[in-house]
Design a protein around this motif. Structure first.
Motif, PDB file in Angstrom:
ATOM      1  N   ILE A 279       0.864  -1.181   0.000  1.00 25.25           N
ATOM      2  CA  ILE A 279       0.000   0.000   0.000  1.00 25.25           C
ATOM      3  C   ILE A 279       0.901   1.232   0.000  1.00 25.25           C
ATOM      4  N   THR A 280       0.795   2.061  -1.021  1.00 28.31           N
ATOM      5  CA  THR A 280       1.621   3.259  -1.139  1.00 28.31           C
ATOM      6  C   THR A 280       0.793   4.502  -0.853  1.00 28.31           C
ATOM      7  N   ASP A 290      -0.438   6.081  -6.539  1.00 25.75           N
ATOM      8  CA  ASP A 290      -1.568   5.159  -6.408  1.00 25.75           C
ATOM      9  C   ASP A 290      -1.629   4.590  -5.001  1.00 25.75           C
ATOM     10  N   ASP A 291      -2.842   4.563  -4.419  1.00 23.75           N
ATOM     11  CA  ASP A 291      -2.984   4.027  -3.072  1.00 23.75           C
ATOM     12  C   ASP A 291      -3.783   2.730  -3.026  1.00 23.75           C
ATOM     13  N   ASP A 292      -4.045   2.128  -4.181  1.00 21.55           N
ATOM     14  CA  ASP A 292      -4.763   0.856  -4.190  1.00 21.55           C
ATOM     15  C   ASP A 292      -3.845  -0.262  -3.710  1.00 21.55           C
ATOM     16  N   PRO A 293      -4.351  -1.177  -2.856  1.00 21.90           N
ATOM     17  CA  PRO A 293      -3.502  -2.293  -2.399  1.00 21.90           C
ATOM     18  C   PRO A 293      -3.157  -3.233  -3.538  1.00 21.90           C
ATOM     19  N   THR A 305       2.072   4.455 -10.393  1.00 25.40           N
ATOM     20  CA  THR A 305       2.101   5.759 -11.050  1.00 25.40           C
ATOM     21  C   THR A 305       2.377   6.847 -10.021  1.00 25.40           C
ATOM     22  N   VAL A 306       3.431   7.623 -10.262  1.00 22.82           N
ATOM     23  CA  VAL A 306       3.839   8.695  -9.362  1.00 22.82           C
ATOM     24  C   VAL A 306       3.749  10.024 -10.109  1.00 22.82           C
ATOM     25  N   SER A 307       3.108  11.001  -9.490  1.00 24.55           N
ATOM     26  CA  SER A 307       2.974  12.341 -10.081  1.00 24.55           C
ATOM     27  C   SER A 307       3.729  13.343  -9.223  1.00 24.55           C
ATOM     28  N   LEU A 308       4.617  14.112  -9.864  1.00 26.18           N
ATOM     29  CA  LEU A 308       5.417  15.121  -9.173  1.00 26.18           C
ATOM     30  C   LEU A 308       4.999  16.512  -9.642  1.00 26.18           C
TER      31      LEU A 308
END
Length: 387
Positions: A279-280, A290-293, A305-308
């Protein structure tokens, strides 16, 4: 009536010795894993006179310490100073980009020395303070550093001698901790099973072959719970990403035009043997993830997927997100709900379930009585034995 002599003092001394060894071992293991487990220590004099070199302190994990405030002494994962790694310094200022930190004995802040502003995702613990004073344990760190050196040497010697790469790294350290715990538990049970013979002149029965099943099951459960919890803490952690806020565009994912957002992928990998739930969550401003397990089987790799988002001022900034790992012994949605309450709630629940899955069959087999490994011996002497 014959009297049975018991040596309570020996049992207490033995329990105290095992407790001290376990405490110092966990302290050293926590430092190796980069996650202080209940206690921490400093190796240099940068925090003198608050904390002398080699002294320990009570480390409250960031998950339960609450918001960080100016004046707190924190343990954070440094990027630049002294080559990076765990650093224990005081928060001297809060800014929009993170915390400014400094050792009490240092004339300059860490940020003046090139360290980026510290984000919440880098903080792993806060030193316990009572009436504004840090609670210290003299010389505990000196002992822990000695144990740490022995653990690292044993780990690499076993990995190279046996040719087993799984014994290297934090996962391998968990295996060694489990083996060490099993050894200590076995020795304590054997020593306890010897009992104390009747020193009166009477007919007696030796119990060197008898073990208390409840004590054995309880020790096994405590050991497995501790190892499971420590392993999940070691697998979890924060991921730092350097961000350059620039006045121009670039193909590099870490260079983002001022005020704009750029998206890229980050790899999540399960390097262990058992499947885990990942879980992130964002751990600083200017980042989304993304916070989906996700369920990761052995060796599996998936992308998140990381957004900066770049701040309005140009410069270099540090962004971070947390990646919590839980053994997949419960459905992922259930673990996610427990995680939403608090990560420690999820970890203790998963550790309890995992411990029960391993210990319950043995508990049902052993029962609550006494386990004997060979027949009872009888020795005769004069006098009576009153039952």
């Amino acid at each position: 009536m014959a009297r049975i002599r018991t040596d309570g003092g020996t049992g207490l001394r033995r329990a105290a010795a095992i407790g001290i060894v376990a405490l110092v071992s966990l302290l050293a293991v926590g430092h190796v894993l980069g996650v202080p487990i209940g206690l921490g220590y400093v190796e240099t004099g940068s925090m003198e006179p608050t904390i002398d070199a080699g002294d320990g302190f009570v480390a409250v994990p960031s998950a339960v310490a609450g918001p960080v405030e100016k004046g707190d002494v924190i343990v954070y994962d440094a990027q630049e100073i002294e080559g990076g790694g765990l650093t224990t310094h005081r928060v001297v200022e809060e800014t929009d980009h993170g915390y400014v930190t400094r050792g009490d004995a240092n004339p300059f802040t860490d940020q003046d020395s090139g360290e980026p502003h510290v984000t919440d995702g880098q903080i792993v613990a806060t030193a316990l303070q009572v009436n504004g004073e840090v609670v210290t344990i003299p010389h505990l760190g000196t002992v822990a550093m000695t144990v740490q050196g022995g653990l690292e040497s044993a780990q690499w010697w076993l990995a190279s001698t046996l040719g087993i790469r799984a014994l290297a790294g934090s996962q391998g350290l968990s295996y060694l901790l489990l083996g060490f715990g099993l050894l200590v538990t076995g020795l304590s049970v054997v020593l306890d099973g010897r009992g104390t013979p009747d020193r009166e002149r009477s007919r007696s029965h030796t119990r060197k072959d008898a073990f208390d099943a409840r004590r054995l099951v309880g020790g096994m459960a405590l050991l497995l719970f501790t190892v499971t919890l420590v392993t999940m803490v070691a697998m979890s952690g924060s991921v730092e990403i350097g961000l350059v806020s620039a006045e121009f565009d670039s193909e590099r994912p870490d260079v983002v035009p001022v005020g704009e957002t750029k998206t890229h992928s980050a790899e999540l990998r399960n390097g262990g043997v058992l499947p885990v739930v990942s879980i992130t969550e964002p751990a600083s401003d200017g980042i989304d993830v993304d916070d989906d397990p996700r369920v990761l089987t052995r060796g599996e790799r998936v992308d998140a997927t990381v957004s900066l988002t770049a701040p309005p001022e140009t410069g270099y900034y540090l962004r971070s997100y947390t990646d919590r790992r839980y053994f997949a012994v419960l459905p992922p949605p259930m673990i996610a709900r427990l995680h939403a309450v608090h990560p420690w709630v999820a970890m203790t629940t998963v550790a309890t379930v995992a411990t029960g899955l391993f210990v319950l069959p043995f508990a049902l087999l052993a029962g609550t009585g006494t386990i004997r490994t060979r027949s009872r011996q009888r020795s005769s002497s004069t006098g009576r034995f009153l039952r």
